[in-house]
Design a protein around this motif. Structure first.
Motif, PDB file in Angstrom:
ATOM      1  N   GLN A  98       8.245 -50.672 -36.519  1.00 49.48           N
ATOM      2  CA  GLN A  98       8.060 -52.120 -36.433  1.00 49.48           C
ATOM      3  C   GLN A  98       6.929 -52.568 -37.360  1.00 49.48           C
ATOM      4  O   GLN A  98       7.049 -53.584 -38.059  1.00 49.48           O
ATOM      5  N   LEU A  99       5.843 -51.813 -37.363  1.00 49.93           N
ATOM      6  CA  LEU A  99       4.697 -52.139 -38.209  1.00 49.93           C
ATOM      7  C   LEU A  99       5.080 -52.075 -39.688  1.00 49.93           C
ATOM      8  O   LEU A  99       4.755 -52.986 -40.467  1.00 49.93           O
ATOM      9  N   ILE A 124       7.270 -54.993 -40.778  1.00 55.03           N
ATOM     10  CA  ILE A 124       6.520 -56.239 -40.957  1.00 55.03           C
ATOM     11  C   ILE A 124       5.691 -56.196 -42.235  1.00 55.03           C
ATOM     12  O   ILE A 124       5.641 -57.181 -42.998  1.00 55.03           O
ATOM     13  N   ALA A 152       2.493 -57.141 -35.345  1.00 54.80           N
ATOM     14  CA  ALA A 152       3.225 -55.996 -34.805  1.00 54.80           C
ATOM     15  C   ALA A 152       2.803 -55.695 -33.374  1.00 54.80           C
ATOM     16  O   ALA A 152       3.641 -55.424 -32.496  1.00 54.80           O
ATOM     17  N   ASN A 210       5.167 -56.114 -30.084  1.00 54.76           N
ATOM     18  CA  ASN A 210       5.394 -54.927 -29.259  1.00 54.76           C
ATOM     19  C   ASN A 210       4.954 -55.152 -27.820  1.00 54.76           C
ATOM     20  O   ASN A 210       5.707 -54.884 -26.872  1.00 54.76           O
ATOM     21  N   CYS A 253      -2.078 -48.334 -37.193  1.00 57.30           N
ATOM     22  CA  CYS A 253      -2.305 -49.443 -38.133  1.00 57.30           C
ATOM     23  C   CYS A 253      -3.152 -48.994 -39.323  1.00 57.30           C
ATOM     24  O   CYS A 253      -3.160 -49.659 -40.362  1.00 57.30           O
TER      25      CYS A 253
END
Length: 224
Positions: free
Chosen positions: A71-72, A75, A95, A99, A164
């Protein structure tokens, strides 16, 4: 015999402190926005129209059944192909909010659906609007019932923020990786980072347990 040198890592305490502060900042912003999104989605799944329940259901299942790092990356690396360029910090927040919102939606829905029907009807009989019924009668005790689960999910998202660093967001794991790249003390660097994550988890959990009844859902009597 392996000689450990934690001093080589601890001397870089300003970088570790900045990383921990950045992690807490990401968590605070994401918790506020993510829980808000989760409550809205929880209401939609419990009481919303069919079309909205379908949309929210797809969102929840999509996010809950795909890895956070995917997902991160979508994006941060995928959206620029559509003309949407984001900084690592903004991408990380988005993100984490997306989530947390998906998981918080199911937690909030459980609390909302646990509200006794008679309690809602009594509020309506007092000529309260649907918004007032939800915000004053349904939501506070619902959050009170599910707050321990919500707190755990926020802590899980905070720990997940470690990935991240893969997009250069300067959180704690990024700081630890930067330190070990300078002094080649990877074992010590990540042991220290682990200890800091553990301390942050305890602090965040205890803070949320204190904030919840005092500021979020108040001291209203909980329905059983």
């Amino acid at each position: 015999m392996i000689a450990l040198d934690f001093g080589a890592v601890l001397v870089e305490w300003p970088a570790l402190l900045r990383g921990a502060a950045f992690t807490l900042g990401l968590t605070a912003i994401s918790a506020v926005l993510g829980v808000g999104l989760g409550v809205a989605c929880g209401w939609a799944r419990a009481h919303g129209p069919a079309w909205l329940r379908t949309i929210v259901g797809v969102y929840v299942e999509l996010i809950r059944n795909t890895p956070f790092i995917v997902q991160l990356f979508f994006i941060f690396f995928g959206l620029p192909s559509l003309g949407v360029k984001l900084t690592p910090e903004i991408a990380s927040v988005i993100a984490m909010v997306v989530n947390l919102g998906a998981y918080a939606a199911e937690i909030a829905r459980a609390g909302i659906e646990g509200t006794p029907r008679g309690q809602i009807e009594a509020a309506r009989s007092l000529a309260m609007s649907e918004a007032q019924v939800f915000l004053r009668v349904v939501l506070p005790p619902a959050l009170g019932r599910v707050w321990p689960a919500m707190t755990s999910q926020i802590v899980i998202v905070m720990l997940g923020s470690a990935v991240c660093g893969q997009i250069a967001a300067q959180e704690l794991s990024y700081a630890a990786n930067l330190i070990q790249s300078r002094n080649f003390r990877a074992f010590e660097a990540f042991i220290v980072a682990t200890a800091i994550y553990l301390a942050l988890s305890i602090v965040v959990r205890q803070t949320l347990h204190w904030i919840g009844p005092k500021w979020i859902f108040g001291r209203m009597p909980q329905s059983r």
